[in-house]
Design a protein around this motif. Sequence first.
Motif, PDB file in Angstrom:
ATOM      1  N   PHE A  57     118.800 -21.948  76.047  1.00 44.02           N
ATOM      2  CA  PHE A  57     118.200 -21.800  77.377  1.00 44.02           C
ATOM      3  C   PHE A  57     118.651 -20.520  78.073  1.00 44.02           C
ATOM      4  N   THR A  58     119.929 -20.179  77.988  1.00 44.47           N
ATOM      5  CA  THR A  58     120.480 -19.074  78.782  1.00 44.47           C
ATOM      6  C   THR A  58     120.324 -17.702  78.133  1.00 44.47           C
ATOM      7  N   VAL A  59     120.418 -17.623  76.817  1.00 48.51           N
ATOM      8  CA  VAL A  59     120.377 -16.317  76.147  1.00 48.51           C
ATOM      9  C   VAL A  59     119.074 -15.557  76.405  1.00 48.51           C
ATOM     10  N   PRO A  60     117.892 -16.193  76.298  1.00 51.33           N
ATOM     11  CA  PRO A  60     116.651 -15.443  76.588  1.00 51.33           C
ATOM     12  C   PRO A  60     116.615 -14.868  78.001  1.00 51.33           C
ATOM     13  N   PHE A  61     117.123 -15.619  78.992  1.00 51.83           N
ATOM     14  CA  PHE A  61     117.160 -15.108  80.364  1.00 51.83           C
ATOM     15  C   PHE A  61     118.082 -13.893  80.459  1.00 51.83           C
ATOM     16  N   ALA A  62     119.243 -13.982  79.806  1.00 53.68           N
ATOM     17  CA  ALA A  62     120.194 -12.867  79.848  1.00 53.68           C
ATOM     18  C   ALA A  62     119.604 -11.616  79.195  1.00 53.68           C
ATOM     19  N   LEU A  63     118.926 -11.794  78.058  1.00 56.83           N
ATOM     20  CA  LEU A  63     118.343 -10.650  77.361  1.00 56.83           C
ATOM     21  C   LEU A  63     117.170 -10.050  78.135  1.00 56.83           C
ATOM     22  N   PHE A  64     116.426 -10.878  78.830  1.00 49.20           N
ATOM     23  CA  PHE A  64     115.246 -10.397  79.549  1.00 49.20           C
ATOM     24  C   PHE A  64     115.614  -9.723  80.870  1.00 49.20           C
ATOM     25  N   PHE A  65     116.510 -10.352  81.637  1.00 42.47           N
ATOM     26  CA  PHE A  65     116.828  -9.844  82.973  1.00 42.47           C
ATOM     27  C   PHE A  65     118.048  -8.915  83.008  1.00 42.47           C
ATOM     28  N   GLU A  66     118.957  -9.078  82.058  1.00 42.23           N
ATOM     29  CA  GLU A  66     120.234  -8.347  82.147  1.00 42.23           C
ATOM     30  C   GLU A  66     120.593  -7.678  80.812  1.00 42.23           C
ATOM     31  N   ARG A  67     119.614  -7.095  80.178  1.00 38.96           N
ATOM     32  CA  ARG A  67     119.874  -6.475  78.873  1.00 38.96           C
ATOM     33  C   ARG A  67     120.902  -5.349  78.982  1.00 38.96           C
ATOM     34  N   LYS A  68     120.931  -4.675  80.123  1.00 42.50           N
ATOM     35  CA  LYS A  68     121.880  -3.572  80.299  1.00 42.50           C
ATOM     36  C   LYS A  68     123.325  -4.045  80.319  1.00 42.50           C
ATOM     37  N   SER A  69     123.540  -5.347  80.530  1.00 41.40           N
ATOM     38  CA  SER A  69     124.907  -5.863  80.562  1.00 41.40           C
ATOM     39  C   SER A  69     125.582  -5.745  79.198  1.00 41.40           C
ATOM     40  N   LEU A  70     124.793  -5.651  78.124  1.00 46.17           N
ATOM     41  CA  LEU A  70     125.359  -5.539  76.778  1.00 46.17           C
ATOM     42  C   LEU A  70     126.207  -4.289  76.630  1.00 46.17           C
ATOM     43  N   ARG A  71     125.851  -3.239  77.381  1.00 54.89           N
ATOM     44  CA  ARG A  71     126.615  -1.986  77.307  1.00 54.89           C
ATOM     45  C   ARG A  71     127.987  -2.120  77.941  1.00 54.89           C
ATOM     46  N   ASN A  72     128.175  -3.164  78.733  1.00 59.81           N
ATOM     47  CA  ASN A  72     129.444  -3.336  79.445  1.00 59.81           C
ATOM     48  C   ASN A  72     130.335  -4.407  78.819  1.00 59.81           C
ATOM     49  N   LEU A  73     129.960  -4.876  77.636  1.00 60.04           N
ATOM     50  CA  LEU A  73     130.807  -5.848  76.948  1.00 60.04           C
ATOM     51  C   LEU A  73     132.069  -5.162  76.423  1.00 60.04           C
ATOM     52  N   THR A  74     133.196  -5.675  76.814  1.00 58.61           N
ATOM     53  CA  THR A  74     134.482  -5.150  76.361  1.00 58.61           C
ATOM     54  C   THR A  74     135.302  -6.292  75.768  1.00 58.61           C
ATOM     55  N   GLY A  75     136.431  -5.945  75.193  1.00 59.27           N
ATOM     56  CA  GLY A  75     137.322  -6.964  74.646  1.00 59.27           C
ATOM     57  C   GLY A  75     137.802  -7.922  75.718  1.00 59.27           C
ATOM     58  N   THR A  76     138.063  -7.379  76.910  1.00 61.90           N
ATOM     59  CA  THR A  76     138.525  -8.216  78.015  1.00 61.90           C
ATOM     60  C   THR A  76     137.450  -9.210  78.437  1.00 61.90           C
ATOM     61  N   VAL A  77     136.215  -8.718  78.531  1.00 56.13           N
ATOM     62  CA  VAL A  77     135.101  -9.591  78.925  1.00 56.13           C
ATOM     63  C   VAL A  77     134.891 -10.693  77.890  1.00 56.13           C
ATOM     64  N   LEU A  78     134.952 -10.342  76.613  1.00 50.99           N
ATOM     65  CA  LEU A  78     134.761 -11.335  75.555  1.00 50.99           C
ATOM     66  C   LEU A  78     135.887 -12.364  75.552  1.00 50.99           C
ATOM     67  N   PHE A  79     137.099 -11.924  75.837  1.00 54.16           N
ATOM     68  CA  PHE A  79     138.214 -12.870  75.916  1.00 54.16           C
ATOM     69  C   PHE A  79     138.038 -13.807  77.104  1.00 54.16           C
ATOM     70  N   GLN A  80     137.609 -13.255  78.243  1.00 57.35           N
ATOM     71  CA  GLN A  80     137.337 -14.103  79.400  1.00 57.35           C
ATOM     72  C   GLN A  80     136.194 -15.074  79.116  1.00 57.35           C
ATOM     73  N   ALA A  81     135.193 -14.617  78.378  1.00 57.26           N
ATOM     74  CA  ALA A  81     134.092 -15.502  77.991  1.00 57.26           C
ATOM     75  C   ALA A  81     134.586 -16.617  77.075  1.00 57.26           C
ATOM     76  N   PHE A  82     135.509 -16.278  76.183  1.00 52.39           N
ATOM     77  CA  PHE A  82     136.103 -17.298  75.312  1.00 52.39           C
ATOM     78  C   PHE A  82     136.815 -18.365  76.140  1.00 52.39           C
ATOM     79  N   LEU A  83     137.570 -17.935  77.157  1.00 55.05           N
ATOM     80  CA  LEU A  83     138.268 -18.880  78.025  1.00 55.05           C
ATOM     81  C   LEU A  83     137.278 -19.709  78.845  1.00 55.05           C
ATOM     82  N   CYS A  84     136.196 -19.068  79.310  1.00 55.05           N
ATOM     83  CA  CYS A  84     135.163 -19.812  80.042  1.00 55.05           C
ATOM     84  C   CYS A  84     134.506 -20.854  79.141  1.00 55.05           C
ATOM     85  N   GLY A  85     134.257 -20.477  77.878  1.00 58.14           N
ATOM     86  CA  GLY A  85     133.685 -21.422  76.933  1.00 58.14           C
ATOM     87  C   GLY A  85     134.609 -22.576  76.631  1.00 58.14           C
ATOM     88  N   LEU A  86     135.920 -22.300  76.689  1.00 56.56           N
ATOM     89  CA  LEU A  86     136.920 -23.343  76.441  1.00 56.56           C
ATOM     90  C   LEU A  86     137.095 -24.255  77.651  1.00 56.56           C
TER      91      LEU A  86
END
Length: 314
Positions: A57-86
Amino acid sequence: MVNLFNVEAIESVKPVVLMIVVQSIYAVVNIMLKMVTNDGSSLSVLIAYRFVFSTAFTVPFALFFERKSLRNLTGTVLFQAFLCGLFGGSLQQILYVKSLALVSATYTITMLNLIPAITYLLVVSLRMEKPNLGTLAGKAKLMGTLSGICGAMILTLYKGKKLFNFSVHIDLLEKYVTSTTHHSHAGSHVCGLMLALGTAFSFSLWYITQSKMSENFPWHYSIAALTSIMGAIQSFIFALCTERDRSLWKLEWNLRLLTAASAGILASGLCFVLLAWCVGMKGPLYVSAFNPLLLVLVAFISSLLLNEYITVGR
């Protein structure tokens, strides 16, 4: 000045309305989860499928509306996402559904009323906010924290005399009660409450982590998508390690599929987006303050459709 005031007024109303919508969705999904936990379903598999639906449900919205956010993915962001997923996904839901399987939905939600108190203590301890006890707002937050703790303890330790219920003579749990139901066992009751308390801690850590993540990565659809992806990966690994019976992984057109889809698309997918928006705008303490509304909604629905009584302690 009038137009500016109106814009500010509208912006101040939006988070309130969105949080009421979030808590209402949670209330309905909670009742569905309670029904599924009583019919012998594999809870870990249910959680895994929930986050699959949420990701879809969420991935298509992210790719359509916020595709530019992919350029800002960093190790810190991915680690925070891992913690959010946990904290907001796999661990939180595992603790939560295990608690639902042992105690009533109302008791589980009661322990979640501690989320504002736990969040307040954590944000003050981590110096994310100052207690400001010399101000009216600071005193109100402290009193709210103490009253939340006292209220949860009263309801947990003192059930009291039955008063009334709003039953329409429908007990949706009746056909889903199995031999694995242990609500009457005292040890199971305490264990269920401890699992619910762990869920409350996980919720608080999620709000705080999401708040820090939104500071450097202010894309709400992308935050929700990353949380769902991480939650799906983590919950699938856990389910594969705990459930080896392939028959438990089969999806059929029944309540389990409806619950997994509703929990994934609405409670995780849509609510993740709304929560990310509100946390980014108002902070974790504001969002956590709406959790007591969930208890009121669940208690009413449980009384109406699950034939549970409102007691003095509630």
